[in-house]
Design a protein around this motif. Structure first.
Motif, PDB file in Angstrom:
ATOM      1  N   ILE A   3      33.621  42.155  20.822  1.00 39.51           N
ATOM      2  CA  ILE A   3      32.896  42.587  22.114  1.00 39.51           C
ATOM      3  C   ILE A   3      33.454  43.774  22.689  1.00 39.51           C
ATOM      4  CG2 ILE A   3      32.336  40.119  22.632  1.00 39.51           C
ATOM      5  CD1 ILE A   3      34.671  40.163  25.112  1.00 39.51           C
ATOM      6  N   HIS A   4      32.956  44.384  23.386  1.00 37.90           N
ATOM      7  CA  HIS A   4      33.446  45.575  24.327  1.00 37.90           C
ATOM      8  C   HIS A   4      34.451  45.044  25.249  1.00 37.90           C
ATOM      9  CE1 HIS A   4      33.416  48.823  27.109  1.00 37.90           C
ATOM     10  NE2 HIS A   4      32.911  49.718  26.171  1.00 37.90           N
ATOM     11  N   PRO A   5      35.431  45.946  25.627  1.00 39.72           N
ATOM     12  CA  PRO A   5      36.720  45.508  26.372  1.00 39.72           C
ATOM     13  C   PRO A   5      36.110  45.043  27.812  1.00 39.72           C
ATOM     14  CG  PRO A   5      37.041  47.568  25.557  1.00 39.72           C
ATOM     15  CD  PRO A   5      35.929  47.289  24.788  1.00 39.72           C
ATOM     16  N   ASP A   6      34.905  45.757  28.246  1.00 46.32           N
ATOM     17  CA  ASP A   6      34.362  45.428  29.791  1.00 46.32           C
ATOM     18  C   ASP A   6      33.607  44.253  29.961  1.00 46.32           C
ATOM     19  OD1 ASP A   6      35.721  47.730  30.467  1.00 46.32           O
ATOM     20  OD2 ASP A   6      33.933  48.989  30.317  1.00 46.32           O
ATOM     21  N   ASP A   7      33.345  43.361  28.543  1.00 46.10           N
ATOM     22  CA  ASP A   7      32.282  42.515  28.614  1.00 46.10           C
ATOM     23  C   ASP A   7      32.846  41.024  28.484  1.00 46.10           C
ATOM     24  OD1 ASP A   7      30.711  44.455  28.754  1.00 46.10           O
ATOM     25  OD2 ASP A   7      29.857  44.302  26.510  1.00 46.10           O
ATOM     26  N   ALA A   8      34.365  40.906  28.777  1.00 46.32           N
ATOM     27  CA  ALA A   8      34.801  39.479  28.606  1.00 46.32           C
ATOM     28  C   ALA A   8      34.014  38.465  29.444  1.00 46.32           C
ATOM     29  CB  ALA A   8      36.184  39.487  28.838  1.00 46.32           C
ATOM     30  N   ALA A   9      33.868  38.729  30.819  1.00 40.83           N
ATOM     31  CA  ALA A   9      33.027  37.882  31.660  1.00 40.83           C
ATOM     32  C   ALA A   9      31.729  37.571  31.218  1.00 40.83           C
ATOM     33  CB  ALA A   9      33.103  38.285  33.077  1.00 40.83           C
ATOM     34  N   LEU A  10      31.087  38.906  30.834  1.00 45.92           N
ATOM     35  CA  LEU A  10      29.534  38.624  30.485  1.00 45.92           C
ATOM     36  C   LEU A  10      29.343  37.715  29.179  1.00 45.92           C
ATOM     37  CD1 LEU A  10      27.950  42.054  30.513  1.00 45.92           C
ATOM     38  CD2 LEU A  10      26.827  39.886  31.203  1.00 45.92           C
ATOM     39  N   PHE A  11      30.559  37.878  28.286  1.00 37.50           N
ATOM     40  CA  PHE A  11      30.377  37.063  26.948  1.00 37.50           C
ATOM     41  C   PHE A  11      30.758  35.489  27.614  1.00 37.50           C
ATOM     42  CE2 PHE A  11      32.864  35.133  23.746  1.00 37.50           C
ATOM     43  CZ  PHE A  11      31.902  35.079  22.736  1.00 37.50           C
ATOM     44  N   ALA A  12      31.857  35.287  28.063  1.00 38.78           N
ATOM     45  CA  ALA A  12      32.069  33.919  28.579  1.00 38.78           C
ATOM     46  C   ALA A  12      30.761  33.198  29.159  1.00 38.78           C
ATOM     47  CB  ALA A  12      33.368  33.987  29.587  1.00 38.78           C
ATOM     48  N   ASP A  13      30.225  34.138  29.955  1.00 39.99           N
ATOM     49  CA  ASP A  13      28.931  33.436  30.780  1.00 39.99           C
ATOM     50  C   ASP A  13      28.056  33.136  29.974  1.00 39.99           C
ATOM     51  OD1 ASP A  13      27.807  32.547  33.287  1.00 39.99           O
ATOM     52  OD2 ASP A  13      26.418  34.360  32.957  1.00 39.99           O
ATOM     53  N   SER A  14      27.685  33.926  28.997  1.00 41.74           N
ATOM     54  CA  SER A  14      26.729  33.889  27.877  1.00 41.74           C
ATOM     55  C   SER A  14      26.717  32.572  27.005  1.00 41.74           C
ATOM     56  CB  SER A  14      26.229  35.098  27.133  1.00 41.74           C
ATOM     57  OG  SER A  14      26.021  36.137  28.058  1.00 41.74           O
ATOM     58  N   VAL A  15      28.092  32.423  26.745  1.00 40.65           N
ATOM     59  CA  VAL A  15      28.287  31.067  25.685  1.00 40.65           C
ATOM     60  C   VAL A  15      28.598  29.982  26.436  1.00 40.65           C
ATOM     61  CG1 VAL A  15      28.649  33.073  24.035  1.00 40.65           C
ATOM     62  CG2 VAL A  15      30.670  32.028  25.206  1.00 40.65           C
ATOM     63  N   ARG A  16      28.562  29.723  27.611  1.00 40.33           N
ATOM     64  CA  ARG A  16      28.968  28.883  28.311  1.00 40.33           C
ATOM     65  C   ARG A  16      28.462  27.405  27.901  1.00 40.33           C
ATOM     66  NH1 ARG A  16      27.950  29.418  34.231  1.00 40.33           N
ATOM     67  NH2 ARG A  16      29.609  31.078  34.101  1.00 40.33           N
ATOM     68  N   ASP A  17      27.371  27.335  27.364  1.00 46.57           N
ATOM     69  CA  ASP A  17      26.555  26.333  27.035  1.00 46.57           C
ATOM     70  C   ASP A  17      26.437  25.927  25.482  1.00 46.57           C
ATOM     71  OD1 ASP A  17      25.779  25.689  29.656  1.00 46.57           O
ATOM     72  OD2 ASP A  17      23.749  26.972  29.537  1.00 46.57           O
ATOM     73  N   LEU A  18      27.165  26.748  24.810  1.00 46.83           N
ATOM     74  CA  LEU A  18      27.514  26.612  23.302  1.00 46.83           C
ATOM     75  C   LEU A  18      28.508  25.410  23.273  1.00 46.83           C
ATOM     76  CD1 LEU A  18      26.740  30.061  21.891  1.00 46.83           C
ATOM     77  CD2 LEU A  18      25.180  28.294  22.065  1.00 46.83           C
ATOM     78  N   ASP A  19      28.391  24.873  22.008  1.00 44.46           N
ATOM     79  CA  ASP A  19      29.511  24.172  21.484  1.00 44.46           C
ATOM     80  C   ASP A  19      30.541  25.133  20.842  1.00 44.46           C
ATOM     81  OD1 ASP A  19      31.147  22.486  19.870  1.00 44.46           O
ATOM     82  OD2 ASP A  19      29.946  21.690  18.675  1.00 44.46           O
ATOM     83  N   GLN A  20      31.664  25.172  21.624  1.00 44.44           N
ATOM     84  CA  GLN A  20      32.630  26.090  21.076  1.00 44.44           C
ATOM     85  C   GLN A  20      33.679  25.801  20.271  1.00 44.44           C
ATOM     86  OE1 GLN A  20      33.732  28.575  24.543  1.00 44.44           O
ATOM     87  NE2 GLN A  20      31.650  28.343  25.396  1.00 44.44           N
ATOM     88  N   THR A  21      33.648  24.646  19.571  1.00 46.35           N
ATOM     89  CA  THR A  21      34.598  24.301  18.687  1.00 46.35           C
ATOM     90  C   THR A  21      34.979  25.309  17.682  1.00 46.35           C
ATOM     91  OG1 THR A  21      33.293  22.120  18.829  1.00 46.35           O
ATOM     92  CG2 THR A  21      35.278  22.126  17.379  1.00 46.35           C
ATOM     93  N   LYS A  22      34.283  25.868  17.094  1.00 40.55           N
ATOM     94  CA  LYS A  22      34.332  26.757  16.174  1.00 40.55           C
ATOM     95  C   LYS A  22      34.597  28.086  16.498  1.00 40.55           C
ATOM     96  CE  LYS A  22      31.423  24.637  12.675  1.00 40.55           C
ATOM     97  NZ  LYS A  22      30.292  24.929  11.793  1.00 40.55           N
ATOM     98  N   LEU A  23      34.370  28.463  17.815  1.00 42.02           N
ATOM     99  CA  LEU A  23      34.364  30.096  18.260  1.00 42.02           C
ATOM    100  C   LEU A  23      35.723  30.482  18.654  1.00 42.02           C
ATOM    101  CD1 LEU A  23      32.011  31.923  19.080  1.00 42.02           C
ATOM    102  CD2 LEU A  23      32.033  30.706  21.355  1.00 42.02           C
ATOM    103  N   LEU A  24      36.330  31.207  18.104  1.00 40.27           N
ATOM    104  CA  LEU A  24      37.332  32.054  18.144  1.00 40.27           C
ATOM    105  C   LEU A  24      37.435  32.845  19.373  1.00 40.27           C
ATOM    106  CD1 LEU A  24      38.349  33.114  14.452  1.00 40.27           C
ATOM    107  CD2 LEU A  24      38.994  30.747  15.519  1.00 40.27           C
ATOM    108  N   THR A  25      38.538  32.883  20.096  1.00 39.86           N
ATOM    109  CA  THR A  25      38.728  34.042  21.166  1.00 39.86           C
ATOM    110  C   THR A  25      38.288  35.294  20.819  1.00 39.86           C
ATOM    111  OG1 THR A  25      40.834  32.813  21.886  1.00 39.86           O
ATOM    112  CG2 THR A  25      40.049  34.972  22.868  1.00 39.86           C
ATOM    113  N   PRO A  26      37.472  35.899  21.506  1.00 42.14           N
ATOM    114  CA  PRO A  26      36.630  37.345  20.956  1.00 42.14           C
ATOM    115  C   PRO A  26      37.911  38.548  21.121  1.00 42.14           C
ATOM    116  CG  PRO A  26      35.881  36.822  23.328  1.00 42.14           C
ATOM    117  CD  PRO A  26      36.718  35.527  22.714  1.00 42.14           C
TER     118      PRO A  26
END
Ligand code: MG
Length: 394
Positions: A57-80
Protein backbone atom coordinates in the motif's frame (compact mmCIF):
# COMPACT_ATOMS: atom_id res chain seq x y z
CA UNK A 1 -1.62 -32.43 -1.58
CA UNK A 2 -2.04 -28.72 -2.01
CA UNK A 3 1.19 -26.82 -1.71
CA UNK A 4 0.39 -24.09 0.78
CA UNK A 5 3.56 -22.21 -0.05
CA UNK A 6 1.99 -20.23 -2.87
CA UNK A 7 1.73 -16.56 -1.92
CA UNK A 8 -0.35 -13.77 -3.40
CA UNK A 9 1.01 -10.25 -3.75
CA UNK A 10 -1.62 -7.55 -4.25
CA UNK A 11 -0.34 -4.21 -5.53
CA UNK A 12 -2.32 -1.25 -4.18
CA UNK A 13 0.31 1.45 -3.72
CA UNK A 14 -0.73 3.68 -6.63
CA UNK A 15 -1.55 7.24 -5.69
CA UNK A 16 -0.81 9.02 -8.99
CA UNK A 17 -3.33 10.73 -11.25
CA UNK A 18 -4.33 7.44 -12.89
CA UNK A 19 -5.17 6.05 -9.45
CA UNK A 20 -7.42 8.97 -8.56
CA UNK A 21 -11.03 9.41 -9.50
CA UNK A 22 -13.51 12.00 -8.33
CA UNK A 23 -14.69 9.29 -5.93
CA UNK A 24 -11.25 9.01 -4.25
CA UNK A 25 -8.29 6.66 -4.59
CA UNK A 26 -9.63 4.06 -6.97
CA UNK A 27 -8.63 0.88 -5.12
CA UNK A 28 -10.54 2.10 -2.03
CA UNK A 29 -13.68 3.31 -3.80
CA UNK A 30 -16.72 1.26 -2.84
CA UNK A 31 -18.50 -0.55 -5.64
CA UNK A 32 -21.66 -2.40 -4.73
CA UNK A 33 -21.03 -1.40 -1.11
CA UNK A 34 -17.54 -2.93 -0.92
CA UNK A 35 -14.08 -1.46 -1.58
CA UNK A 36 -12.47 -2.41 -4.91
CA UNK A 37 -9.46 -3.84 -3.05
CA UNK A 38 -11.63 -6.04 -0.81
CA UNK A 39 -13.23 -7.59 -3.88
CA UNK A 40 -9.79 -8.12 -5.43
CA UNK A 41 -8.49 -9.79 -2.27
CA UNK A 42 -11.32 -12.20 -1.47
CA UNK A 43 -10.70 -14.86 -4.16
CA UNK A 44 -7.06 -15.12 -3.04
CA UNK A 45 -8.02 -15.35 0.65
CA UNK A 46 -10.58 -18.05 -0.24
CA UNK A 47 -8.22 -20.18 -2.40
CA UNK A 48 -6.98 -23.22 -0.50
CA UNK A 49 -3.76 -23.30 -2.53
CA UNK A 50 -2.80 -19.75 -1.48
CA UNK A 51 -1.05 -19.80 1.91
CA UNK A 52 -0.65 -16.06 2.53
CA UNK A 53 -1.59 -12.74 0.97
CA UNK A 54 0.75 -9.75 1.06
CA UNK A 55 -0.63 -6.33 0.14
CA UNK A 56 1.56 -3.37 -0.85
CA UNK A 57 0.00 0.00 0.00
CA UNK A 58 0.90 3.67 -0.12
CA UNK A 59 2.33 4.91 3.22
CA UNK A 60 -0.61 7.31 3.64
CA UNK A 61 -3.27 4.63 3.12
CA UNK A 62 -2.93 2.42 6.24
CA UNK A 63 -6.24 3.58 7.75
CA UNK A 64 -8.07 3.37 4.40
CA UNK A 65 -6.76 -0.15 3.89
CA UNK A 66 -7.72 -1.31 7.39
CA UNK A 67 -11.20 0.09 6.94
CA UNK A 68 -11.60 -1.50 3.50
CA UNK A 69 -10.70 -5.05 4.58
CA UNK A 70 -12.48 -5.01 7.94
CA UNK A 71 -15.15 -7.48 6.84
CA UNK A 72 -12.78 -9.99 5.20
CA UNK A 73 -11.48 -13.18 6.78
CA UNK A 74 -7.98 -11.98 7.64
CA UNK A 75 -6.45 -15.33 8.63
CA UNK A 76 -4.08 -15.37 5.63
CA UNK A 77 -3.66 -11.61 5.33
CA UNK A 78 -0.17 -10.39 6.25
CA UNK A 79 0.47 -6.91 7.64
CA UNK A 80 0.64 -4.63 4.59
CA UNK A 81 4.00 -3.24 3.50
CA UNK A 82 4.50 0.13 1.85
CA UNK A 83 5.46 0.48 -1.79
CA UNK A 84 7.91 2.49 -3.84
CA UNK A 85 7.84 5.25 -6.44
CA UNK A 86 6.12 3.20 -9.14
CA UNK A 87 4.36 -0.12 -9.62
CA UNK A 88 7.57 -2.00 -10.39
CA UNK A 89 9.24 -0.71 -7.21
CA UNK A 90 6.13 -1.56 -5.18
CA UNK A 91 6.06 -5.16 -6.43
CA UNK A 92 9.76 -5.41 -5.57
CA UNK A 93 9.00 -4.19 -2.01
CA UNK A 94 6.31 -6.86 -1.66
CA UNK A 95 8.56 -9.63 -2.99
CA UNK A 96 11.34 -8.70 -0.55
CA UNK A 97 8.79 -8.79 2.29
CA UNK A 98 7.71 -12.29 1.21
CA UNK A 99 11.28 -13.56 0.80
CA UNK A 100 11.56 -14.65 4.45
CA UNK A 101 8.43 -16.84 4.16
CA UNK A 102 9.93 -19.38 1.76
CA UNK A 103 7.07 -19.21 -0.70
CA UNK A 104 7.72 -21.43 -3.70
CA UNK A 105 5.36 -19.55 -6.03
CA UNK A 106 3.81 -16.11 -6.07
CA UNK A 107 0.79 -14.66 -7.88
CA UNK A 108 1.05 -10.90 -8.41
CA UNK A 109 -2.26 -9.08 -8.86
CA UNK A 110 -3.42 -5.48 -9.30
CA UNK A 111 -5.85 -4.28 -6.63
CA UNK A 112 -7.70 -2.37 -9.35
CA UNK A 113 -8.95 -5.65 -10.89
CA UNK A 114 -11.81 -6.50 -8.52
CA UNK A 115 -13.39 -9.19 -10.71
CA UNK A 116 -10.55 -11.72 -10.60
CA UNK A 117 -12.09 -15.15 -10.12
CA UNK A 118 -11.08 -18.36 -8.42
CA UNK A 119 -10.87 -19.84 -11.92
CA UNK A 120 -8.27 -17.24 -12.99
CA UNK A 121 -6.17 -18.08 -9.93
CA UNK A 122 -6.54 -21.83 -10.50
CA UNK A 123 -5.45 -21.62 -14.14
CA UNK A 124 -2.29 -19.68 -13.28
CA UNK A 125 -1.42 -22.05 -10.41
CA UNK A 126 -2.06 -25.09 -12.63
CA UNK A 127 0.20 -23.68 -15.37
CA UNK A 128 2.96 -23.07 -12.83
CA UNK A 129 3.12 -26.84 -12.25
CA UNK A 130 5.24 -27.13 -15.40
CA UNK A 131 6.25 -23.58 -16.37
CA UNK A 132 8.28 -20.99 -14.45
CA UNK A 133 5.77 -18.25 -15.24
CA UNK A 134 2.12 -17.94 -16.32
CA UNK A 135 -0.29 -15.02 -16.70
CA UNK A 136 -3.96 -14.67 -17.53
CA UNK A 137 -4.58 -12.87 -20.80
CA UNK A 138 -7.27 -12.52 -23.45
CA UNK A 139 -6.70 -12.85 -27.20
CA UNK A 140 -6.94 -9.65 -29.24
CA UNK A 141 -10.07 -9.89 -31.39
CA UNK A 142 -10.22 -6.38 -32.86
CA UNK A 143 -8.32 -5.60 -36.04
CA UNK A 144 -5.27 -3.50 -35.16
CA UNK A 145 -4.49 -0.26 -36.99
CA UNK A 146 -1.37 1.83 -36.75
CA UNK A 147 -2.18 5.56 -36.87
CA UNK A 148 -0.10 8.25 -38.51
CA UNK A 149 -0.65 11.97 -38.99
CA UNK A 150 -4.27 13.17 -38.67
CA UNK A 151 -5.04 9.68 -37.32
CA UNK A 152 -4.81 8.34 -40.86
CA UNK A 153 -4.20 4.61 -40.95
CA UNK A 154 -0.65 3.80 -41.93
CA UNK A 155 -0.92 0.09 -41.67
CA UNK A 156 -3.10 -2.81 -40.54
CA UNK A 157 -1.11 -4.86 -38.06
CA UNK A 158 -1.47 -8.64 -37.93
CA UNK A 159 -3.18 -9.65 -34.72
CA UNK A 160 -2.30 -13.35 -34.92
CA UNK A 161 -0.81 -14.47 -31.64
CA UNK A 162 -1.50 -11.17 -29.87
CA UNK A 163 -2.96 -11.21 -26.35
CA UNK A 164 -3.80 -8.54 -23.79
CA UNK A 165 -2.02 -9.23 -20.49
CA UNK A 166 -4.00 -9.14 -17.25
CA UNK A 167 -3.20 -10.15 -13.71
CA UNK A 168 -2.74 -12.40 -11.76
CA UNK A 169 0.73 -13.11 -13.09
CA UNK A 170 2.33 -16.12 -11.42
CA UNK A 171 5.97 -17.12 -11.11
CA UNK A 172 8.28 -19.42 -9.27
CA UNK A 173 9.16 -17.18 -6.38
CA UNK A 174 12.97 -17.25 -6.59
CA UNK A 175 12.87 -16.52 -10.34
CA UNK A 176 10.73 -13.38 -10.13
CA UNK A 177 12.51 -12.08 -7.03
CA UNK A 178 15.86 -12.45 -8.83
CA UNK A 179 14.43 -10.74 -11.94
CA UNK A 180 13.11 -7.80 -9.92
CA UNK A 181 16.43 -7.47 -8.06
CA UNK A 182 18.21 -7.43 -11.43
CA UNK A 183 15.83 -4.75 -12.80
CA UNK A 184 16.26 -2.57 -9.71
CA UNK A 185 20.03 -3.05 -9.74
CA UNK A 186 20.34 -2.12 -13.40
CA UNK A 187 18.15 0.98 -13.02
CA UNK A 188 15.42 -0.31 -15.36
CA UNK A 189 12.03 1.07 -14.36
CA UNK A 190 10.23 0.91 -17.71
CA UNK A 191 8.50 -2.45 -17.25
CA UNK A 192 4.71 -2.24 -17.25
CA UNK A 193 4.09 -5.70 -15.84
CA UNK A 194 5.97 -8.44 -14.06
CA UNK A 195 5.94 -10.89 -16.95
CA UNK A 196 8.01 -8.45 -19.01
CA UNK A 197 10.67 -8.38 -16.27
CA UNK A 198 10.73 -12.17 -16.31
CA UNK A 199 10.89 -12.15 -20.13
CA UNK A 200 13.86 -9.77 -20.01
CA UNK A 201 15.66 -12.42 -17.92
CA UNK A 202 14.80 -15.19 -20.37
CA UNK A 203 12.03 -16.70 -18.23
CA UNK A 204 9.40 -18.73 -20.07
CA UNK A 205 6.07 -17.12 -19.22
CA UNK A 206 2.95 -18.81 -20.57
CA UNK A 207 -0.40 -17.30 -21.43
CA UNK A 208 -3.52 -18.89 -19.99
CA UNK A 209 -7.04 -17.87 -20.99
CA UNK A 210 -8.45 -15.16 -18.76
CA UNK A 211 -11.81 -13.43 -18.84
CA UNK A 212 -13.04 -10.09 -20.18
CA UNK A 213 -14.73 -9.69 -16.80
CA UNK A 214 -11.33 -9.34 -15.09
CA UNK A 215 -10.90 -5.77 -16.33
CA UNK A 216 -8.81 -3.09 -14.66
CA UNK A 217 -10.51 -0.01 -13.25
CA UNK A 218 -8.69 2.85 -14.94
CA UNK A 219 -11.18 5.42 -16.20
CA UNK A 220 -14.19 6.96 -14.49
CA UNK A 221 -16.56 4.97 -16.71
CA UNK A 222 -15.02 1.75 -15.39
CA UNK A 223 -16.77 2.35 -12.06
CA UNK A 224 -20.12 2.32 -13.84
CA UNK A 225 -19.16 -0.88 -15.64
CA UNK A 226 -18.11 -2.33 -12.29
CA UNK A 227 -21.45 -1.47 -10.71
CA UNK A 228 -23.22 -3.12 -13.64
CA UNK A 229 -21.08 -6.24 -13.30
CA UNK A 230 -22.01 -6.48 -9.64
CA UNK A 231 -25.72 -5.94 -10.14
CA UNK A 232 -25.90 -8.35 -13.09
CA UNK A 233 -23.37 -11.01 -12.26
CA UNK A 234 -22.77 -11.33 -8.58
CA UNK A 235 -25.82 -10.19 -6.71
CA UNK A 236 -29.47 -10.94 -6.62
CA UNK A 237 -32.30 -8.46 -6.74
CA UNK A 238 -34.76 -8.29 -3.87
CA UNK A 239 -38.07 -6.47 -3.89
CA UNK A 240 -40.07 -4.98 -1.04
CA UNK A 241 -43.35 -3.13 -0.55
CA UNK A 242 -44.63 -0.69 2.05
CA UNK A 243 -47.96 0.89 2.95
CA UNK A 244 -48.92 3.58 5.46
CA UNK A 245 -51.85 5.78 6.44
CA UNK A 246 -52.00 8.97 8.50
CA UNK A 247 -55.19 10.82 9.45
CA UNK A 248 -55.61 14.54 8.94
CA UNK A 249 -55.44 16.71 12.03
CA UNK A 250 -55.44 20.42 12.72
CA UNK A 251 -52.54 22.22 11.14
CA UNK A 252 -51.37 24.31 8.22
CA UNK A 253 -49.09 21.99 6.27
CA UNK A 254 -48.30 18.36 5.50
CA UNK A 255 -44.86 16.81 4.95
CA UNK A 256 -44.70 14.32 2.07
CA UNK A 257 -41.43 12.77 0.83
CA UNK A 258 -39.58 15.34 2.94
CA UNK A 259 -41.28 18.30 1.24
CA UNK A 260 -43.45 20.66 3.32
CA UNK A 261 -46.67 21.53 1.50
CA UNK A 262 -48.84 24.39 2.82
CA UNK A 263 -52.35 23.01 3.38
CA UNK A 264 -55.44 23.69 5.47
CA UNK A 265 -54.77 20.63 7.66
CA UNK A 266 -51.88 18.70 9.12
CA UNK A 267 -51.28 14.97 9.51
CA UNK A 268 -51.34 13.30 12.89
CA UNK A 269 -48.58 10.93 13.92
CA UNK A 270 -45.83 10.52 16.43
CA UNK A 271 -43.11 11.73 14.04
CA UNK A 272 -43.57 14.40 11.36
CA UNK A 273 -46.20 12.00 9.93
CA UNK A 274 -44.55 11.83 6.48
CA UNK A 275 -46.76 9.00 5.35
CA UNK A 276 -45.00 8.62 1.98
CA UNK A 277 -41.53 8.37 3.50
CA UNK A 278 -42.82 5.84 6.03
CA UNK A 279 -44.20 3.64 3.27
CA UNK A 280 -40.89 3.89 1.43
CA UNK A 281 -38.88 3.06 4.55
CA UNK A 282 -40.99 -0.07 5.00
CA UNK A 283 -40.49 -1.02 1.34
CA UNK A 284 -36.70 -0.89 1.72
CA UNK A 285 -36.75 -2.76 5.03
CA UNK A 286 -39.08 -5.26 3.36
CA UNK A 287 -36.67 -5.85 0.48
CA UNK A 288 -34.00 -7.00 2.94
CA UNK A 289 -36.54 -8.68 5.26
CA UNK A 290 -35.47 -6.62 8.25
CA UNK A 291 -38.77 -5.91 9.94
CA UNK A 292 -40.66 -2.64 9.67
CA UNK A 293 -40.41 0.97 10.71
CA UNK A 294 -42.37 0.42 13.94
CA UNK A 295 -39.90 -2.25 15.04
CA UNK A 296 -36.84 -0.03 14.45
CA UNK A 297 -38.50 3.16 15.78
CA UNK A 298 -41.28 2.23 18.25
CA UNK A 299 -44.15 4.79 18.30
CA UNK A 300 -44.17 4.38 22.09
CA UNK A 301 -40.66 5.82 22.31
CA UNK A 302 -40.94 9.57 23.07
CA UNK A 303 -37.62 10.33 21.34
CA UNK A 304 -39.35 9.99 17.94
CA UNK A 305 -42.05 12.55 18.85
CA UNK A 306 -42.06 15.07 16.01
CA UNK A 307 -38.95 13.47 14.50
CA UNK A 308 -38.08 14.22 10.87
CA UNK A 309 -38.75 11.04 8.92
CA UNK A 310 -35.52 11.20 6.93
CA UNK A 311 -33.96 9.59 10.02
CA UNK A 312 -36.06 6.47 9.38
CA UNK A 313 -35.28 6.39 5.66
CA UNK A 314 -31.55 6.88 6.28
CA UNK A 315 -31.63 3.99 8.71
CA UNK A 316 -33.20 1.71 6.10
CA UNK A 317 -30.63 2.88 3.52
CA UNK A 318 -27.81 2.09 5.96
CA UNK A 319 -29.21 -1.38 6.67
CA UNK A 320 -28.94 -2.12 2.93
CA UNK A 321 -25.37 -0.76 2.91
CA UNK A 322 -24.45 -2.87 5.94
CA UNK A 323 -25.33 -5.99 3.92
CA UNK A 324 -23.10 -4.91 1.05
CA UNK A 325 -26.18 -4.13 -1.02
CA UNK A 326 -27.42 -1.13 -2.90
CA UNK A 327 -30.80 0.35 -3.68
CA UNK A 328 -31.63 0.01 -7.38
CA UNK A 329 -34.88 1.97 -7.59
CA UNK A 330 -37.85 3.08 -5.52
CA UNK A 331 -41.43 3.90 -6.46
CA UNK A 332 -43.88 5.81 -4.25
CA UNK A 333 -47.62 6.34 -4.78
CA UNK A 334 -49.48 8.90 -2.69
CA UNK A 335 -53.25 8.46 -2.45
CA UNK A 336 -55.34 11.52 -1.54
CA UNK A 337 -57.91 13.98 -2.94
CA UNK A 338 -55.83 16.95 -1.75
CA UNK A 339 -53.32 18.53 -1.57
CA UNK A 340 -52.19 18.40 -5.19
CA UNK A 341 -48.95 16.43 -5.48
CA UNK A 342 -47.95 17.29 -9.07
CA UNK A 343 -46.39 20.71 -8.38
CA UNK A 344 -44.15 19.14 -5.69
CA UNK A 345 -43.25 15.92 -7.45
CA UNK A 346 -39.79 16.97 -8.68
CA UNK A 347 -38.82 18.35 -5.27
CA UNK A 348 -39.96 15.10 -3.66
CA UNK A 349 -37.96 12.96 -6.08
CA UNK A 350 -34.87 15.11 -5.56
CA UNK A 351 -35.17 14.92 -1.77
CA UNK A 352 -35.61 11.12 -1.76
CA UNK A 353 -32.71 10.67 -4.19
CA UNK A 354 -30.52 12.84 -1.96
CA UNK A 355 -31.36 10.85 1.17
CA UNK A 356 -30.93 7.48 -0.56
CA UNK A 357 -27.76 8.47 -2.40
CA UNK A 358 -29.07 7.31 -5.78
CA UNK A 359 -29.75 9.06 -9.07
CA UNK A 360 -33.00 10.94 -9.48
CA UNK A 361 -34.03 8.74 -12.39
CA UNK A 362 -34.19 5.80 -9.97
CA UNK A 363 -36.85 7.54 -7.86
CA UNK A 364 -40.51 7.69 -8.91
CA UNK A 365 -43.23 9.63 -7.08
CA UNK A 366 -46.78 9.21 -8.32
CA UNK A 367 -50.16 10.37 -7.05
CA UNK A 368 -53.73 9.25 -7.40
CA UNK A 369 -57.10 9.90 -5.83
CA UNK A 370 -59.47 7.15 -4.74
CA UNK A 371 -62.35 8.66 -6.74
CA UNK A 372 -63.88 10.11 -3.55
CA UNK A 373 -64.33 6.60 -2.18
CA UNK A 374 -63.21 5.45 1.23
CA UNK A 375 -61.34 7.41 3.89
CA UNK A 376 -58.98 9.09 1.43
CA UNK A 377 -61.97 9.94 -0.75
CA UNK A 378 -63.73 11.55 2.19
CA UNK A 379 -60.61 13.59 2.92
CA UNK A 380 -59.96 11.95 6.29
CA UNK A 381 -56.31 11.26 5.68
CA UNK A 382 -53.55 10.31 3.24
CA UNK A 383 -52.40 6.82 2.28
CA UNK A 384 -49.13 5.94 0.58
CA UNK A 385 -47.67 2.80 -0.92
CA UNK A 386 -44.14 2.15 -2.08
CA UNK A 387 -41.94 -0.42 -3.76
CA UNK A 388 -38.16 -0.75 -3.59
CA UNK A 389 -35.67 -3.06 -5.26
CA UNK A 390 -32.20 -3.66 -3.86
CA UNK A 391 -29.28 -5.79 -5.01
CA UNK A 392 -27.46 -7.81 -2.39
CA UNK A 393 -24.69 -10.39 -2.73
CA UNK A 394 -26.30 -13.76 -3.22
MG1 MG B 1 -46.45 6.20 9.59
Amino acid sequence: MADQRAAALIVAAGRGSRAMSDKGIKQYVRIGGEAVIARALRPFLDDRRIGCVQVVIHPDDAALFADSVRDLDQTKLLTPVTGGANRQASVHCGLEALAALEATRVLIHDAARPFVSGRDIARVLDALEDAPGAIVAVPVVDTLKRAGERNAIVQTEPRDGLWRAQTPQGFRFDDILAAHRWAAHSGRDDFTDDASIGEARGLEVRLVAGSERNFKITAQSDFERAEREISQGMGETRFGTGFDVHAFDEGDMVTLCGVEIPFGKGLSGHSDADVAMHALTDAILGAIAEGDIGEHFPPSDPQWQGAASHIFLEHARDRVGARGGRIVNVDVTIICEAPKIGPHRDAMRARLAEILGIDGDRVAVKATTSERLGFTGRGEGIAAMAGASVVVDS
